[in-house]
Motif scaffolding. Structure first.
Motif, PDB file in Angstrom:
ATOM      1  N   SER A 206     -31.978  -7.579  12.970  1.00 23.43           N
ATOM      2  CA  SER A 206     -32.480  -7.846  11.627  1.00 23.43           C
ATOM      3  C   SER A 206     -32.030  -9.237  11.218  1.00 23.43           C
ATOM      4  CB  SER A 206     -31.969  -6.802  10.629  1.00 23.43           C
ATOM      5  OG  SER A 206     -30.555  -6.812  10.575  1.00 23.43           O
ATOM      6  N   ILE A 207     -32.769  -9.842  10.297  1.00 20.73           N
ATOM      7  CA  ILE A 207     -32.424 -11.174   9.812  1.00 20.73           C
ATOM      8  C   ILE A 207     -31.948 -11.045   8.370  1.00 20.73           C
ATOM      9  CG2 ILE A 207     -33.277 -13.502   9.320  1.00 20.73           C
ATOM     10  CD1 ILE A 207     -35.284 -13.111  11.583  1.00 20.73           C
ATOM     11  N   ARG A 208     -30.678 -11.412   8.157  1.00 16.41           N
ATOM     12  CA  ARG A 208     -30.084 -11.319   6.827  1.00 16.41           C
ATOM     13  C   ARG A 208     -29.569 -12.686   6.415  1.00 16.41           C
ATOM     14  NH1 ARG A 208     -26.070  -6.305   8.289  1.00 16.41           N
ATOM     15  NH2 ARG A 208     -27.644  -4.929   9.219  1.00 16.41           N
ATOM     16  N   GLU A 209     -30.104 -13.210   5.330  1.00 17.33           N
ATOM     17  CA  GLU A 209     -29.683 -14.521   4.820  1.00 17.33           C
ATOM     18  C   GLU A 209     -29.715 -15.564   5.932  1.00 17.33           C
ATOM     19  OE1 GLU A 209     -25.880 -13.922   3.062  1.00 17.33           O
ATOM     20  OE2 GLU A 209     -26.654 -12.725   1.395  1.00 17.33           O
ATOM     21  N   ASP A 210     -30.838 -15.618   6.640  1.00 16.19           N
ATOM     22  CA  ASP A 210     -31.083 -16.584   7.719  1.00 16.19           C
ATOM     23  C   ASP A 210     -30.153 -16.408   8.913  1.00 16.19           C
ATOM     24  OD1 ASP A 210     -33.111 -17.792   6.237  1.00 16.19           O
ATOM     25  OD2 ASP A 210     -31.685 -19.082   5.206  1.00 16.19           O
ATOM     26  N   THR A 211     -29.522 -15.242   9.041  1.00 18.04           N
ATOM     27  CA  THR A 211     -28.632 -14.958  10.172  1.00 18.04           C
ATOM     28  C   THR A 211     -29.154 -13.745  10.936  1.00 18.04           C
ATOM     29  OG1 THR A 211     -26.718 -15.829   8.982  1.00 18.04           O
ATOM     30  CG2 THR A 211     -26.273 -14.400  10.873  1.00 18.04           C
ATOM     31  N   LEU A 212     -29.188 -13.860  12.262  1.00 13.43           N
ATOM     32  CA  LEU A 212     -29.606 -12.736  13.096  1.00 13.43           C
ATOM     33  C   LEU A 212     -28.434 -11.786  13.275  1.00 13.43           C
ATOM     34  CD1 LEU A 212     -31.816 -11.462  14.948  1.00 13.43           C
ATOM     35  CD2 LEU A 212     -30.789 -12.751  16.830  1.00 13.43           C
ATOM     36  N   VAL A 213     -28.630 -10.545  12.874  1.00 14.88           N
ATOM     37  CA  VAL A 213     -27.599  -9.516  13.010  1.00 14.88           C
ATOM     38  C   VAL A 213     -28.155  -8.421  13.900  1.00 14.88           C
ATOM     39  CG1 VAL A 213     -26.164  -7.818  11.807  1.00 14.88           C
ATOM     40  CG2 VAL A 213     -26.680 -10.015  10.729  1.00 14.88           C
ATOM     41  N   GLU A 214     -27.344  -7.999  14.878  1.00 19.85           N
ATOM     42  CA  GLU A 214     -27.818  -6.975  15.809  1.00 19.85           C
ATOM     43  C   GLU A 214     -26.855  -5.809  15.895  1.00 19.85           C
ATOM     44  OE1 GLU A 214     -30.162  -7.764  19.173  1.00 19.85           O
ATOM     45  OE2 GLU A 214     -29.629  -9.882  19.202  1.00 19.85           O
ATOM     46  N   ARG A 215     -27.431  -4.630  16.018  1.00 10.45           N
ATOM     47  CA  ARG A 215     -26.676  -3.435  16.342  1.00 10.45           C
ATOM     48  C   ARG A 215     -26.977  -3.062  17.792  1.00 10.45           C
ATOM     49  NH1 ARG A 215     -25.121  -0.415  11.657  1.00 10.45           N
ATOM     50  NH2 ARG A 215     -24.332  -2.012  10.220  1.00 10.45           N
ATOM     51  N   MET A 216     -25.934  -2.777  18.537  1.00  9.08           N
ATOM     52  CA  MET A 216     -26.086  -2.319  19.915  1.00  9.08           C
ATOM     53  C   MET A 216     -25.644  -0.868  19.981  1.00  9.08           C
ATOM     54  SD  MET A 216     -24.346  -3.713  23.452  1.00  9.08           S
ATOM     55  CE  MET A 216     -22.821  -2.771  23.304  1.00  9.08           C
ATOM     56  N   LEU A 217     -26.521  -0.002  20.461  1.00  9.65           N
ATOM     57  CA  LEU A 217     -26.227   1.417  20.558  1.00  9.65           C
ATOM     58  C   LEU A 217     -26.176   1.815  22.024  1.00  9.65           C
ATOM     59  CD1 LEU A 217     -28.372   0.910  18.022  1.00  9.65           C
ATOM     60  CD2 LEU A 217     -28.012   3.345  17.719  1.00  9.65           C
ATOM     61  N   ILE A 218     -25.033   2.318  22.473  1.00  9.34           N
ATOM     62  CA  ILE A 218     -24.953   2.898  23.808  1.00  9.34           C
ATOM     63  C   ILE A 218     -25.352   4.360  23.653  1.00  9.34           C
ATOM     64  CG2 ILE A 218     -23.497   3.361  25.810  1.00  9.34           C
ATOM     65  CD1 ILE A 218     -21.736   1.041  24.999  1.00  9.34           C
ATOM     66  N   LEU A 219     -26.543   4.696  24.119  1.00 11.84           N
ATOM     67  CA  LEU A 219     -27.138   6.000  23.856  1.00 11.84           C
ATOM     68  C   LEU A 219     -26.849   7.027  24.939  1.00 11.84           C
ATOM     69  CD1 LEU A 219     -30.638   4.726  22.685  1.00 11.84           C
ATOM     70  CD2 LEU A 219     -28.755   5.504  21.241  1.00 11.84           C
ATOM     71  N   LYS A 220     -26.548   6.533  26.152  1.00 10.70           N
ATOM     72  CA  LYS A 220     -26.381   7.475  27.258  1.00 10.70           C
ATOM     73  C   LYS A 220     -25.648   6.788  28.391  1.00 10.70           C
ATOM     74  CE  LYS A 220     -30.261   8.636  29.332  1.00 10.70           C
ATOM     75  NZ  LYS A 220     -31.512   9.318  29.698  1.00 10.70           N
ATOM     76  N   THR A 221     -24.682   7.466  28.988  1.00 12.39           N
ATOM     77  CA  THR A 221     -24.069   7.046  30.245  1.00 12.39           C
ATOM     78  C   THR A 221     -23.779   8.312  31.044  1.00 12.39           C
ATOM     79  OG1 THR A 221     -21.679   7.166  29.792  1.00 12.39           O
ATOM     80  CG2 THR A 221     -22.859   5.201  28.976  1.00 12.39           C
ATOM     81  N   PRO A 222     -23.515   8.194  32.358  1.00 13.35           N
ATOM     82  CA  PRO A 222     -23.206   9.383  33.154  1.00 13.35           C
ATOM     83  C   PRO A 222     -21.791   9.920  32.958  1.00 13.35           C
ATOM     84  CG  PRO A 222     -24.033   7.570  34.524  1.00 13.35           C
ATOM     85  CD  PRO A 222     -23.664   7.005  33.197  1.00 13.35           C
ATOM     86  N   SER A 223     -20.944   9.202  32.221  1.00 15.39           N
ATOM     87  CA  SER A 223     -19.545   9.604  32.068  1.00 15.39           C
ATOM     88  C   SER A 223     -19.438  10.963  31.371  1.00 15.39           C
ATOM     89  CB  SER A 223     -18.779   8.557  31.256  1.00 15.39           C
ATOM     90  OG  SER A 223     -17.485   9.018  30.938  1.00 15.39           O
ATOM     91  N   PRO A 224     -18.669  11.901  31.917  1.00 15.04           N
ATOM     92  CA  PRO A 224     -18.508  13.216  31.284  1.00 15.04           C
ATOM     93  C   PRO A 224     -17.920  13.129  29.873  1.00 15.04           C
ATOM     94  CG  PRO A 224     -17.647  13.244  33.536  1.00 15.04           C
ATOM     95  CD  PRO A 224     -17.932  11.811  33.193  1.00 15.04           C
ATOM     96  N   SER A 225     -17.140  12.082  29.608  1.00 11.39           N
ATOM     97  CA  SER A 225     -16.500  11.943  28.295  1.00 11.39           C
ATOM     98  C   SER A 225     -17.317  11.083  27.331  1.00 11.39           C
ATOM     99  CB  SER A 225     -15.106  11.325  28.459  1.00 11.39           C
ATOM    100  OG  SER A 225     -15.208  10.032  29.067  1.00 11.39           O
TER     101      SER A 225
END
Length: 251
Positions: A206-225
């Motif tokens: 998203s662009i907020r006050e002329d700044t690019l802001v990003e959210r990174m979501l790790i949705l899935k990995t093979p780790s049991p935990s």
């Protein structure tokens, strides 16, 4: 170019995510710098002794080399050390001569012939150079394949890719990092990519006050935990030389 990255995040992604035959998908939107993470994961595995293969569907090779150098990956130097090759589907499709000896041409690629031709490239070129090393494939990019061949043929190519990995995993260690701009393709293709991915990371910008802001979501990995995790992601430069990837955990 010197380069600094959130090492803990990369290690978290790699933990169990490069098992033989695994697929890591990194999804992002039109304004996102999420593709940077794909090159970082690729480079981290080269540092661990993997042999790298970039499947290029999206750019002329000189521009791909420039894009990689932005995140500190020196493709020509790695190629000289026999650590990397580029399978240039883009240049082969549009009649661009190979830029260097590390660029592999695929004659007359089409949705019907591409898979067997790439398998031949692996047998004839990649395997002899890589020796006994594990192989990490970077698909740059799946949306480039969609533009080139269409969505339905690309889905068939994805199925062939999964089958190829399953066959080769009996005798070779091969894993895939797949980059996808979700603004270019349908939700149907995104859903299919999700279904074949062992690890999945999504960026939302998203662009907020002329700044690019990003959210990174790790949705899935093979780790049991594993638990889904969200980060704020930013990229900055220092002294015009150092690229800094900042990850701030939000949950």
């Amino acid at each position: 170019m010197e380069h600094v990255v959130g090492v803990d995040v990369i290690n978290e992604l790699l933990r169990g995510s490069v098992e033989n035959g695994s697929v890591m998908s990194i999804l992002y939107d039109a304004y996102s710098l999420g593709w940077v993470l794909g090159f970082e994961v690729f480079r981290a595995l080269l540092d661990e002794g993997f042999f790298g293969v970039i499947h290029n569907y999206s750019l002329p090779v000189p521009r791909l080399v420039s894009r990689a150098s932005f995140v500190g990956l020196n493709i020509p130097e790695l190629a000289k050390k026999d650590s990397l090759r580029i399978v240039d589907i883009f240049g082969s499709r549009y009649g661009i001569p190979p830029a260097d000896s590390y660029v592999i041409k695929v004659d007359n690629p089409s949705e019907d012939t591409l898979t067997p031709k790439i398998e031949k490239v692996y047998r004839d070129v990649v395997y002899p150079v890589s020796g006994g090393r594990g192989i990490i494939k970077l698909i740059y990019t799946l949306d480039g394949a969609v533009i080139m061949f269409g969505e339905r043929p690309t889905l068939r190519l994805l199925n062939s890719e999964v089958a190829f990995l399953a066959r080769e995993s009996l005798s070779r260690r091969i894993s895939t990092v797949l980059l996808l701009n979700t603004d270019v393709v349908s939700e149907r293709l995104v859903a299919w990519v999700s279904s074949i991915s062992d690890t999945m990371v999504a960026f939302r910008s998203s662009i907020r006050e002329d700044t690019l802001v990003e959210r990174m979501l790790i949705l899935k990995t093979p780790s049991p935990s594993f638990e889904p995790t969200t980060y704020e992601f930013r990229l900055s430069t220092r002294n015009g030389k150092v690229h800094l990837l900042h990850f701030e955990r939000l949950n």
